[in-house]
Design an enzyme around this catalytic site. Sequence first.
Site, short mmCIF file in Angstrom:
data_model
loop_
_atom_site.label_atom_id
_atom_site.label_comp_id
_atom_site.label_asym_id
_atom_site.label_seq_id
_atom_site.Cartn_x
_atom_site.Cartn_y
_atom_site.Cartn_z
N ILE A 14 10.66 3.28 -6.13
CA ILE A 14 10.97 2.21 -7.06
C ILE A 14 11.38 2.75 -8.42
CG2 ILE A 14 8.63 1.85 -8.01
CD1 ILE A 14 11.16 -0.88 -6.96
N LYS A 91 4.46 -4.07 -10.72
CA LYS A 91 3.64 -5.00 -9.96
C LYS A 91 3.01 -4.30 -8.77
CE LYS A 91 6.26 -5.50 -6.21
NZ LYS A 91 5.78 -5.32 -4.81
N ASP A 169 1.86 -6.67 -0.92
CA ASP A 169 2.67 -5.93 -1.88
C ASP A 169 4.04 -6.59 -2.06
OD1 ASP A 169 3.02 -3.26 -3.50
OD2 ASP A 169 4.81 -3.43 -2.23
#
Length: 310
Positions: A14, A91, A169
């Site tokens: 990410i 997040k 997730d």
Amino acid sequence: MAPIRVAVIGLGKIARDQHLPAIANDDDFQLAAVVDPVVSGLEDVPCFDSLDALFQGGVAVDAVVLCTPPQIRYTLARKALKNNIHVFLEKPPGATLAEVAALSQRADAGDLTLFAGWHSRYAAGVEPARAWLAERRIEKVSIRWREDVRVWHPGQEWIWEAGGLGVFDPGINALSIATHILPRTFILRSATLSIPANRAAPIAADLRFIDGDDVPMSMDLDWRQTGPQSWDIVVETDQGRLMLAKGGAVLSLPGQDVGGEDREYAGMYSRFASLIRSRRSDVDTAPLRLVADAFLLGRRETTEAFYWDR
């Protein structure tokens, strides 16, 4: 105005796919350093194997972006705040609600910015959907969030451990959109969590919610989807159906489709810069609270063991 000097902590998928390009394309930020204990660094950017090494290395940073697994994020964020550094939390913002509350209190006490970044809220269709729903009576909500874990989280063991959330997730992305676009708070009434025999976190989940007016909402999460992936939210209203597809990127309304540029991470960094400049925080824990409720209230069922090599 001088750019905000930022360090990215955790150089996983990410960070490389989203955070580094967003920083490079935002004049408000300058990539000052990266931190990762395993992965090699970037050309022309100082790399450290720990946050302590960064602080001892003499590289000046104003903010850090935590792209680590959530289980270790609290310790890193707390250390950054103690060193008067602003913090951007990928997040989910933490492994527990208490961790995030403690970080928020510390940030407020130090006049620092703490930002919980819910990237899906910045998808092109989300704000138009919120505006459209504000003027309609909602009758039913359905969420279908199904994807292939082997494609999106290849080899990532932490997601299967306690605190890693499993299928929540990605599912928390859907909840971040729903809590943003729906006008009333909704609560969990029941949940079934399907947990592989050899794992600690669910691979699938079925949830039922209601809002303050008893409007029903269902959520179907599954990490075993192959072929086309499903990231859809459908809202039935008194004036027709709203559908957010492709994770919020495409909005369909009665008689029209609304699209737009993908600016999820660009939008988050713009928000982060604004918060830092004004010394404010943005720490919404509503999506994480609903996930926590699912683990509190959910009925657990054991399903077949999961292996990466099928």
